[in-house]
Write a protein that holds these residues in place. Sequence first.
Motif, PDB file in Angstrom:
ATOM      1  N   GLY A  27       0.695  -1.376  -0.142  1.00  0.00           N
ATOM      2  CA  GLY A  27       0.107  -0.115  -0.107  1.00  0.00           C
ATOM      3  C   GLY A  27       0.990   1.432   0.101  1.00  0.00           C
ATOM      4  N   THR A  28      -0.040   2.222   0.375  1.00  0.00           N
ATOM      5  CA  THR A  28       0.873   3.795   0.343  1.00  0.00           C
ATOM      6  C   THR A  28       1.043   4.194   1.594  1.00  0.00           C
ATOM      7  OG1 THR A  28      -0.148   4.009  -1.980  1.00  0.00           O
ATOM      8  CG2 THR A  28       0.735   5.928  -0.839  1.00  0.00           C
ATOM      9  N   TRP A  29       2.035   4.777   1.745  1.00  0.00           N
ATOM     10  CA  TRP A  29       2.435   5.090   3.078  1.00  0.00           C
ATOM     11  C   TRP A  29       3.399   6.577   2.755  1.00  0.00           C
ATOM     12  CZ3 TRP A  29       1.678   1.871   7.386  1.00  0.00           C
ATOM     13  CH2 TRP A  29       1.540   0.628   7.393  1.00  0.00           C
ATOM     14  N   SER A  30       3.098   7.452   4.184  1.00  0.00           N
ATOM     15  CA  SER A  30       3.827   8.553   3.934  1.00  0.00           C
ATOM     16  C   SER A  30       4.664   8.776   5.035  1.00  0.00           C
ATOM     17  CB  SER A  30       2.842   9.720   4.436  1.00  0.00           C
ATOM     18  OG  SER A  30       2.166   9.881   3.058  1.00  0.00           O
ATOM     19  N   LEU A  31       5.928   9.019   4.920  1.00  0.00           N
ATOM     20  CA  LEU A  31       7.202   9.161   5.830  1.00  0.00           C
ATOM     21  C   LEU A  31       6.839  10.385   6.789  1.00  0.00           C
ATOM     22  CD1 LEU A  31       9.688   8.183   7.099  1.00  0.00           C
ATOM     23  CD2 LEU A  31      11.020   9.666   5.360  1.00  0.00           C
ATOM     24  N   ILE A  32       6.756  10.463   8.025  1.00  0.00           N
ATOM     25  CA  ILE A  32       6.259  11.551   8.959  1.00  0.00           C
ATOM     26  C   ILE A  32       7.278  11.723   9.703  1.00  0.00           C
ATOM     27  CG2 ILE A  32       3.725  11.255   8.433  1.00  0.00           C
ATOM     28  CD1 ILE A  32       3.469  10.249  11.354  1.00  0.00           C
ATOM     29  N   ASN A  33       8.285  11.005  10.112  1.00  0.00           N
ATOM     30  CA  ASN A  33       9.235  11.087  11.183  1.00  0.00           C
ATOM     31  C   ASN A  33      10.201  10.325  11.026  1.00  0.00           C
ATOM     32  OD1 ASN A  33      10.328  10.542  14.252  1.00  0.00           O
ATOM     33  ND2 ASN A  33       9.868  12.726  14.021  1.00  0.00           N
ATOM     34  N   VAL A  34      11.641  10.867  11.040  1.00  0.00           N
ATOM     35  CA  VAL A  34      12.881  10.170  11.204  1.00  0.00           C
ATOM     36  C   VAL A  34      13.529  10.570  12.384  1.00  0.00           C
ATOM     37  CG1 VAL A  34      14.878   9.961  10.136  1.00  0.00           C
ATOM     38  CG2 VAL A  34      13.084  10.074   8.597  1.00  0.00           C
ATOM     39  N   SER A  35      14.108   9.757  13.335  1.00  0.00           N
ATOM     40  CA  SER A  35      14.615   9.818  14.496  1.00  0.00           C
ATOM     41  C   SER A  35      15.845   9.030  14.563  1.00  0.00           C
ATOM     42  CB  SER A  35      13.764   9.834  15.750  1.00  0.00           C
ATOM     43  OG  SER A  35      13.389   8.488  15.939  1.00  0.00           O
ATOM     44  N   PHE A 127      18.923   4.823  11.908  1.00  0.00           N
ATOM     45  CA  PHE A 127      17.707   5.832  11.862  1.00  0.00           C
ATOM     46  C   PHE A 127      16.266   4.917  12.065  1.00  0.00           C
ATOM     47  CE2 PHE A 127      20.456   8.228   9.252  1.00  0.00           C
ATOM     48  CZ  PHE A 127      20.444   9.557  10.178  1.00  0.00           C
ATOM     49  N   VAL A 128      15.374   5.487  12.811  1.00  0.00           N
ATOM     50  CA  VAL A 128      14.226   5.130  12.904  1.00  0.00           C
ATOM     51  C   VAL A 128      13.058   5.786  12.054  1.00  0.00           C
ATOM     52  CG1 VAL A 128      12.011   4.218  14.406  1.00  0.00           C
ATOM     53  CG2 VAL A 128      14.530   4.127  15.246  1.00  0.00           C
ATOM     54  N   LEU A 129      12.517   5.271  11.131  1.00  0.00           N
ATOM     55  CA  LEU A 129      11.378   6.081  10.306  1.00  0.00           C
ATOM     56  C   LEU A 129      10.037   5.447  10.645  1.00  0.00           C
ATOM     57  CD1 LEU A 129      14.325   5.024   8.631  1.00  0.00           C
ATOM     58  CD2 LEU A 129      12.998   5.923   6.424  1.00  0.00           C
ATOM     59  N   VAL A 130       9.245   6.784  10.610  1.00  0.00           N
ATOM     60  CA  VAL A 130       7.923   6.182  10.898  1.00  0.00           C
ATOM     61  C   VAL A 130       6.934   6.540   9.659  1.00  0.00           C
ATOM     62  CG1 VAL A 130       5.781   6.621  12.397  1.00  0.00           C
ATOM     63  CG2 VAL A 130       8.240   6.716  13.397  1.00  0.00           C
ATOM     64  N   LEU A 131       5.966   6.014   9.191  1.00  0.00           N
ATOM     65  CA  LEU A 131       5.195   5.975   8.040  1.00  0.00           C
ATOM     66  C   LEU A 131       3.962   5.816   8.464  1.00  0.00           C
ATOM     67  CD1 LEU A 131       8.077   4.279   7.217  1.00  0.00           C
ATOM     68  CD2 LEU A 131       7.192   5.288   4.738  1.00  0.00           C
ATOM     69  N   ILE A 132       2.982   6.292   8.099  1.00  0.00           N
ATOM     70  CA  ILE A 132       1.547   6.164   8.155  1.00  0.00           C
ATOM     71  C   ILE A 132       0.727   6.212   6.945  1.00  0.00           C
ATOM     72  CG2 ILE A 132       1.440   7.175  10.468  1.00  0.00           C
ATOM     73  CD1 ILE A 132       0.247   9.904   9.112  1.00  0.00           C
ATOM     74  N   LYS A 133      -0.343   5.333   7.129  1.00  0.00           N
ATOM     75  CA  LYS A 133      -1.073   5.045   5.778  1.00  0.00           C
ATOM     76  C   LYS A 133      -1.925   6.476   5.408  1.00  0.00           C
ATOM     77  CE  LYS A 133      -1.422   0.920   4.846  1.00  0.00           C
ATOM     78  NZ  LYS A 133      -1.774   0.145   3.388  1.00  0.00           N
TER      79      LYS A 133
END
Length: 133
Positions: A27-35, A127-133
């Motif tokens: 599916g499609t995800w948006s990267l919203i945070n990198v820490s 890095f830790v990448l957080v993506l959301i739908k």
Amino acid sequence: MFFWVLILAFNGCSTDLTHEGNDKVNGTWSLINVSGGFAGVDDDFEKGKIVWKFNAADGSLTVTNNDASSAIYNGLPSGTYTYSIIKEKDQYYLLLNDKEIGGVDVAKSQLIIDQNITTSGSGADGFVLVLIK
């Protein structure tokens, strides 16, 4: 006989490619945070600015990265990558172009890719990448 024991031992320790894992990220995800990282970054990105589209049917990932900020790391550059998910014990791992990227955790509509979690052990500078739908 020794040869067969070696083959069985290596097969018993191998990682498994998993269609279940590919379906989890499909599916499609948006990267919203990198820490994380050596510098200890914590950057937020507007939803839709950096889009990762996983296609489980053909094992492709298409990234559209429209971020023009001065972030140290904003994920992958725009392009198309091959991907697969492997499972070892109870952990899933993401491979891009046959290179391990990190551990994958999918919960409801959130995908976390942790570069500190790998099949060879854990690290501290990824890095830790957080993506959301």
